[in-house]
Design a protein around this motif. Structure first.
Motif, PDB file in Angstrom:
ATOM      1  N   VAL A   1      -2.667  -5.919   9.123  1.00  0.00           N
ATOM      2  CA  VAL A   1      -2.954  -7.217   8.500  1.00  0.00           C
ATOM      3  C   VAL A   1      -1.729  -7.765   7.767  1.00  0.00           C
ATOM      4  O   VAL A   1      -1.818  -8.741   7.035  1.00  0.00           O
ATOM      5  N   GLY A   2      -0.575  -7.119   7.965  1.00  0.00           N
ATOM      6  CA  GLY A   2       0.678  -7.636   7.434  1.00  0.00           C
ATOM      7  C   GLY A   2       1.057  -7.171   6.052  1.00  0.00           C
ATOM      8  O   GLY A   2       2.019  -7.667   5.473  1.00  0.00           O
ATOM      9  N   THR A   3       0.310  -6.207   5.500  1.00  0.00           N
ATOM     10  CA  THR A   3       0.625  -5.705   4.169  1.00  0.00           C
ATOM     11  C   THR A   3       1.725  -4.647   4.249  1.00  0.00           C
ATOM     12  O   THR A   3       1.620  -3.724   5.055  1.00  0.00           O
ATOM     13  N   PRO A   4       2.771  -4.751   3.433  1.00  0.00           N
ATOM     14  CA  PRO A   4       3.813  -3.718   3.434  1.00  0.00           C
ATOM     15  C   PRO A   4       3.220  -2.346   3.114  1.00  0.00           C
ATOM     16  O   PRO A   4       2.310  -2.230   2.285  1.00  0.00           O
ATOM     17  N   THR A   5       3.749  -1.323   3.780  1.00  0.00           N
ATOM     18  CA  THR A   5       3.243   0.032   3.574  1.00  0.00           C
ATOM     19  C   THR A   5       4.388   0.989   3.279  1.00  0.00           C
ATOM     20  O   THR A   5       5.443   0.925   3.905  1.00  0.00           O
ATOM     21  N   VAL A   6       4.162   1.862   2.306  1.00  0.00           N
ATOM     22  CA  VAL A   6       5.048   2.998   2.054  1.00  0.00           C
ATOM     23  C   VAL A   6       4.239   4.230   2.427  1.00  0.00           C
ATOM     24  O   VAL A   6       3.228   4.533   1.781  1.00  0.00           O
ATOM     25  N   VAL A   7       4.640   4.899   3.496  1.00  0.00           N
ATOM     26  CA  VAL A   7       3.818   5.953   4.077  1.00  0.00           C
ATOM     27  C   VAL A   7       4.457   7.319   3.853  1.00  0.00           C
ATOM     28  O   VAL A   7       5.609   7.547   4.249  1.00  0.00           O
TER      29      VAL A   7
ATOM     30  N   LEU B   1       0.858  -1.190   0.000  1.00  0.00           N
ATOM     31  CA  LEU B   1       0.000   0.000   0.000  1.00  0.00           C
ATOM     32  C   LEU B   1       0.887   1.230   0.000  1.00  0.00           C
ATOM     33  O   LEU B   1       1.739   1.400   0.875  1.00  0.00           O
ATOM     34  N   LEU B   2       0.703   2.082  -0.995  1.00  0.00           N
ATOM     35  CA  LEU B   2       1.324   3.400  -1.022  1.00  0.00           C
ATOM     36  C   LEU B   2       0.301   4.375  -0.472  1.00  0.00           C
ATOM     37  O   LEU B   2      -0.789   4.508  -1.033  1.00  0.00           O
TER      38      LEU B   2
ATOM     39  N   ASN C   1       8.620  -3.738  10.687  1.00  0.00           N
ATOM     40  CA  ASN C   1       9.361  -4.688   9.856  1.00  0.00           C
ATOM     41  C   ASN C   1       8.926  -4.670   8.396  1.00  0.00           C
ATOM     42  O   ASN C   1       9.651  -5.135   7.522  1.00  0.00           O
ATOM     43  N   ASN C   2       7.733  -4.154   8.106  1.00  0.00           N
ATOM     44  CA  ASN C   2       7.289  -4.106   6.709  1.00  0.00           C
ATOM     45  C   ASN C   2       6.694  -2.739   6.364  1.00  0.00           C
ATOM     46  O   ASN C   2       5.709  -2.633   5.640  1.00  0.00           O
ATOM     47  N   SER C   3       7.309  -1.698   6.905  1.00  0.00           N
ATOM     48  CA  SER C   3       6.806  -0.354   6.671  1.00  0.00           C
ATOM     49  C   SER C   3       7.956   0.612   6.407  1.00  0.00           C
ATOM     50  O   SER C   3       8.995   0.551   7.070  1.00  0.00           O
TER      51      SER C   3
END
Length: 328
Positions: A258-264, A244-245, A280-282
């Protein structure tokens, strides 16, 4: 034992409060844990692990302090032992008092301290997740180790090669300027011709999102879910997407949970307080070129538009998205 928790009023804050709920379950493993949640957000409560009952609260149905009291009193028959309020408003303290809970714990801002049996000191300059946990730690005297923000979600299409895009935010100062956003999405489709991109947003974001859909150079690469999913459906959509961007907003926390990688993408908001908690995934991206960053205002008083968002490096954004796609 029966425990009642008054949850916050914003999507991102509700998601961040899941670490508090998990900690309560850890410290009181035999307790029944119920929550009060804003009616518009009640769909997300069903995804929180370990809850017994969900009590939706509507300000329209129970307006003012009188309405808050009536709502709280309607729960008196539950005979709660503990009541925790995460919002530090007098109305939330009033709600707890009206339930008749034996012990009522909160930060007691706005004069609500006289309605609580235990007033805790609200810490400053820490992450929102840790702020909530401080309430429990001060009440129990026990340190909470390894907190985690987590929601349950269903994955119906694990092989989806979809990138979600959320350029919206409740605060104008955290929302992507339209011209900047159009340039960014067209660069993304040029760099990733085999990827499906999907816009998300609430019904009130639909008009804003439509501007990007109409301006896309390659409209066939885009799907538009703005205003077309409920919160549970959005969580499921996120769980099966590659990345998710997003701007600093509720969906950033929802995807992270929910474990989805995020670019914030951060502008006015302070990432030290409200970045997605599971790191760990952001990836957090900030321009950092203005002395006023972060101002934490909802509107930009200096430039009219959020210049801190306008100055974000598009190549840095694309590289961050690319990294998660390669590792997916």
């Amino acid at each position: 034992m029966k425990i009642l928790i008054r949850l916050p009023n914003w999507l991102g804050d509700v998601v961040m409060s899941t670490a508090f709920i998990a900690a309560v379950k850890q410290l009181y493993p035999d307790a029944l844990v119920d929550v009060i949640i804003k009616k518009e957000l009640s769909g997300i409560a069903a995804l929180i692990p370990g809850l017994n009952k969900i009590h939706p609260f509507s300000k329209q149905e129970y307006s003012g302090l009188g309405g808050v009291y009536r709502f709280g009193k309607s729960l008196r028959g539950e005979q709660y032992d503990l009541f925790f309020t995460l919002p530090d408003s007098i109305s939330s303290a009033m709600m707890g008092w009206a339930t008749g809970a034996k012990k009522r714990i909160g930060f007691g801002k706005e004069g609500g301290f006289f309605l609580l049996t235990k007033v805790c000191k609200k810490p400053v300059n820490i992450h929102r997740v840790e702020e909530y946990l401080a309430l429990l730690e001060q009440f129990t005297g026990k340190k909470i180790d390894n907190p985690q923000v987590k929601l349950n979600a269903e994955i119906s299409n694990p092989n989806s090669k979809r990138v979600l895009i959320n350029l919206n935010s409740e605060a104008e100062s955290r929302r992507m300027p339209v011209v900047k956003g159009i340039d960014l999405i067209n660069k993304l489709t040029n760099d990733f011709p085999d990827v499906t991109f999907a816009f998300i947003g609430s019904p009130k974001d639909a008009e804003y999102v439509e501007q990007f859909v109409k301006a896309a150079d390659k409209p066939s690469q885009f799907e538009n879910y703005a205003g077309k999913t409920d919160l549970a459906g959005l969580a499921n959509l996120m769980a099966e997407s590659k990345v998710l961007l997003t701007t600093d907003s509720g969906p950033a926390h929802l995807a992270n949970s929910v474990g989805t990688p995020t670019v914030v993408l951060f502008g006015a908001g302070n990432e030290e307080n409200t970045a997605p908690y599971n790191k760990n995934n952001s990836t957090v991206i900030r321009a950092g070129k203005l002395e006023c960053e972060p101002c934490v205002r909802n509107t930009c008083k200096l430039y009219g538009i959020p210049k801190c968002m306008e100055l974000l490096d598009e190549l840095q954004i694309i590289n961050a998205v690319s990294l998660y796609l390669k590792h997916a």
